[in-house]
Design a protein around this motif. Structure first.
Motif, short mmCIF file in Angstrom:
data_model
loop_
_atom_site.label_atom_id
_atom_site.label_comp_id
_atom_site.label_asym_id
_atom_site.label_seq_id
_atom_site.Cartn_x
_atom_site.Cartn_y
_atom_site.Cartn_z
N GLN A 10 0.99 -1.14 0.09
CA GLN A 10 -0.12 -0.05 -0.08
C GLN A 10 1.05 1.25 -0.08
O GLN A 10 2.08 1.08 0.47
CB GLN A 10 -1.02 -0.01 1.21
CG GLN A 10 -2.26 -0.95 1.14
CD GLN A 10 -1.75 -2.28 1.74
OE1 GLN A 10 -0.98 -2.42 2.46
NE2 GLN A 10 -2.32 -3.05 0.74
N VAL A 12 1.68 4.93 1.48
CA VAL A 12 1.60 5.52 2.95
C VAL A 12 1.55 7.10 2.84
O VAL A 12 2.31 7.70 1.74
CB VAL A 12 2.97 5.20 3.61
CG1 VAL A 12 3.03 5.97 5.02
CG2 VAL A 12 3.08 3.71 3.75
N ASN A 13 0.71 7.72 3.25
CA ASN A 13 0.68 9.21 3.63
C ASN A 13 1.71 9.66 4.52
O ASN A 13 1.88 9.20 5.56
CB ASN A 13 -0.68 9.44 4.33
CG ASN A 13 -0.78 11.12 4.13
OD1 ASN A 13 0.15 11.80 4.15
ND2 ASN A 13 -1.88 11.64 4.14
N THR A 16 1.04 11.69 7.72
CA THR A 16 0.52 10.90 8.75
C THR A 16 1.30 9.58 9.20
O THR A 16 0.57 9.15 10.32
CB THR A 16 -1.07 10.64 8.61
OG1 THR A 16 -1.15 9.82 7.65
CG2 THR A 16 -1.64 12.00 8.45
N GLY A 17 1.53 8.96 8.09
CA GLY A 17 2.13 7.48 8.37
C GLY A 17 1.10 6.40 8.27
O GLY A 17 1.32 5.38 8.38
N GLU A 18 -0.20 6.91 7.87
CA GLU A 18 -1.09 6.06 7.61
C GLU A 18 -1.28 5.38 6.14
O GLU A 18 -0.93 6.00 5.33
CB GLU A 18 -2.70 6.74 7.78
CG GLU A 18 -3.08 7.04 9.37
CD GLU A 18 -4.05 7.97 9.49
OE1 GLU A 18 -4.81 8.41 8.26
OE2 GLU A 18 -4.38 8.54 10.40
N SER A 19 -1.69 3.94 6.06
CA SER A 19 -1.76 3.43 4.61
C SER A 19 -2.90 4.11 3.90
O SER A 19 -3.91 4.44 4.62
CB SER A 19 -2.01 2.19 4.87
OG SER A 19 -0.94 1.36 5.52
N LEU A 20 -2.70 4.34 2.66
CA LEU A 20 -3.76 4.85 1.86
C LEU A 20 -4.50 3.76 1.28
O LEU A 20 -3.91 2.80 0.97
CB LEU A 20 -3.04 5.65 0.83
CG LEU A 20 -2.59 7.14 1.60
CD1 LEU A 20 -1.78 7.60 0.25
CD2 LEU A 20 -3.73 8.15 1.86
N GLU A 79 -0.14 10.97 -1.21
CA GLU A 79 1.02 10.21 -1.30
C GLU A 79 2.29 10.69 -1.12
O GLU A 79 3.22 10.05 -0.75
CB GLU A 79 0.95 9.29 -2.57
CG GLU A 79 -0.20 8.28 -2.89
CD GLU A 79 -0.16 7.40 -4.17
OE1 GLU A 79 -0.45 6.38 -4.15
OE2 GLU A 79 0.52 7.83 -5.17
N TYR A 355 6.00 12.47 12.47
CA TYR A 355 6.16 11.42 11.39
C TYR A 355 6.49 11.96 9.90
O TYR A 355 5.91 12.86 9.42
CB TYR A 355 5.00 10.56 11.12
CG TYR A 355 5.35 9.50 10.15
CD1 TYR A 355 5.60 8.36 10.41
CD2 TYR A 355 4.91 9.75 8.78
CE1 TYR A 355 6.06 7.14 9.79
CE2 TYR A 355 4.97 8.74 8.00
CZ TYR A 355 5.62 7.55 8.34
OH TYR A 355 5.92 6.26 7.39
#
Ligand code: NAP
Length: 511
Positions: A10, A12-13, A16-20, A79, A355
């Protein structure tokens, strides 16, 4: 064609470190092989397309990218962390360069047609009829860059120039923006279909790590590589290409510190100039290959005030997300290492950022320290720069002589003092591809006169540019037709000049 497999990852943003959302699939060796073979098949068709046909294709790609609208910008923003305003500009640059190449193809003289007509009565030997022009190299492998998710990525400068030359392409998408890459890849596929071209004109593969890219570099059907990224990656790819049974050219644009020289007269305007310098260091969180990573002040009373103004300006820049966490970590490590050298002071970076956020940093030192520790003049990718004051004019020239190849070098000086520094200009001209007076190197105009390339290690081939219309020359080679019957000659070389292009006929440029 977009190749797929079962190994997924995936995006990663980086803010934020969150998966997109969205799964992306790493290509297998078989899939890379298939993409390269289809590129080779398609090359037999695409290489014969006329300038106007290729121009229409490039324009159609630009139209399809525009049609992606805000979805493309939103995904690229998520992204890469790059702001929407910057991405909007970058999209314009991407479609603009496709359209610029289209115009260039319609004009047609880029093929560098040269004709020496036969001299049957020449003594002691007759001269045969010789006609030469540029022809496409073959399928090209392209590595998308992380720091320009549009303009140096799937439909970026390497793609535009390779397709313009008549080459088919296989793109290895950068794993930091796979969703952006897929959207642009779809736009290109739509343009391929709309223009009635074989699918293999464009393929894209995903991959994290070196295996997918290396399989592409080593494929026998690939005849050249375009790359933008790290020195380590570029050099590894260059070496691998040279070791192939059939070595191929690699146009790698790698690291550059873009030295800036401040002369005494320019430093009189300290505050504004220092702010402009810091603006150039921190633009796009410093993630430009043209970032001014090292600056040298001539010895003068104003140097101290300039340093103070630069320190103040750097302290006012807010941290911002870098392209990936790995890039941010490499940046922090690089600055920390340089800051640990004896005699180096650092202003800015505190550590402990959220992050993937990068904080601007200014390192100051004596010029002697820069000469003692040449790593201070090496690229640390990100919003950092090293500022030194030379002890003497001669020491400033010694620093200039000690530099290796860079993309750019800049001199700030007044009209009165610049002529006294002709020796500095002379040294720098041998070190870089672009010399600037009273400007900053970030911001690379896409045009006919731009040179974005420089002596090693800035690039692997100082004769080439990856920006501007001359970039097409990387993907073409001269072919000479000797004694050809007129009907068998390409239109570019026929008598009567049916395409009305500039040609060198018996030593004279003519239409
Ligand atoms: P990178 O690590 O050089 O990667 C660029 C592309 O090349 C990626 O697709 C990468 O694949 C691939 N690659 C790297 N090494 C390879 C190898 N040995 N064999 C095959 N493929 C290889 O660059 P990046 O990810 O954009 O950023 C990392 C660093 O590059 C930055 O910290 C910065 O120093 C530098 N950089 C410089 C510029 C510039 O214009 N000078 C621009 C961007 C980045 P994987 O990611 O899948 O491994």
């Amino acid at each position: 064609m977009i190749m797929t497999n079962t190994q997924s990852f995936q995006a990663v943003n980086p803010a934020t470190g969150e998966s997109l959302p969205g799964d992306f699939y790493e290509a297998t060796d078989d899939q890379v092989n298939e993409a390269c073979e289809r590129a080779a098949e398609a090359f037999q068709v695409y290489r014969k397309k006329s300038g106007p046909e290729k121009a229409a294709f490039l324009e159609r790609i630009a139209t399809e990218i525009d049609a992606l609208g805000d979805d493309l910008l939103q995904r690229a923003n998520a992204e890469t962390g790059l702001p929407l305003a910057r991405l909007t500009g970058e999209r314009g640059r991407t479609t603009g360069q496709l359209r610029l190449f289209a115009e260039y193809l319609r004009e047609g003289s880029w093929v560098n047609a040269r004709i020496d007509t036969a001299l049957p009565d020449r003594q002691p030997l007759p001269r045969p009829d010789l006609r030469q022009m540029l022809r496409p190299l073959g399928p090209v492998g392209i590595f998308g860059a992380s720091n320009f998710p549009l303009a140096f990525s799937v439909a970026g400068g390497d793609t535009a120039s390779a397709l313009a030359a008549g080459c088919t392409i296989v793109v290895k998408a950068h794993p930091a923006h796979p969703g952006t890459s897929d959207l642009v890849g779809q736009a290109i596929r739509q343009a391929v279909a709309a223009c009635g071209l074989p699918e293999g004109v464009f393929s894209m593969v995903h991959g994290r790590g070196t295996a997918v890219g290396m399989a592409m570099v080593q494929h026998p059907e690939i005849k050249a590589i375009g790359f933008t990224g790290s020195f380590r990656g570029g050099k590894a790819i260059y070496d691998a290409a040279a070791r192939r049974p059939e070595p191929i050219p690699v146009y790698a644009e790698m690291g550059s510190t873009n030295p800036v020289f401040f002369l005494p007269g320019a430093l009189k305007n300290s505050t504004k100039l220092a702010q402009a310098y810091v603006g150039s260091i921190t633009l796009g969180v410093g993630q430009f290959c043209t970032n001014p990573g090292v600056a040298i002040m001539a010895p003068c009373d104003e140097a101290e005030a300039f340093t103070q103004a630069a320190r103040q300006a750097i302290g006012e820049v807010a941290p911002a997300p870098m392209l990936t966490q790995a890039i941010q970590q490499t940046y922090v490590k690089g600055i920390t290492q340089l800051a640990g050298l004896p005699g180096v002071e650092v202003i800015g970076m505190q550590g402990g950022e959220t992050y993937a956020h990068g904080t601007a940093a200014l390192l100051t030192a004596k010029a002697g320290t820069l000469l003692q520790y040449p790593e201070l003049a090496e690229e640390v990718f990100g919003p950092g720069s090293v500022l030194v004051e030379a002890d003497s004019r001669e020491q400033m020239l010694t620093i200039a002589r000690s530099l290796h190849g860079h993309l750019t070098a800049t001199i700030h000086g007044t009209d009165d003092e610049l002529p006294d520094y002709a020796d500095l200009i002379d040294i720098l001209e041998q070190k870089v591809g672009r010399l600037l007076i009273n400007g900053f190197p970030t911001g690379v105009e896409v045009g006919h006169a731009m040179q974005h390339g420089g002596p090693y290690p800035a690039t692997t081939d100082a004769r080439s540019t990856s920006v501007g219309t001359n970039a097409i020359l990387r993907f073409a080679r001269p072919v000479c037709y000797q004694g050809f019957p007129p009907a068998l000659l390409p239109d570019e070389l026929k008598d009567g000049n049916p395409l009305n292009i500039w040609r060198l006929v018996n030593g004279e440029w003519t239409k």
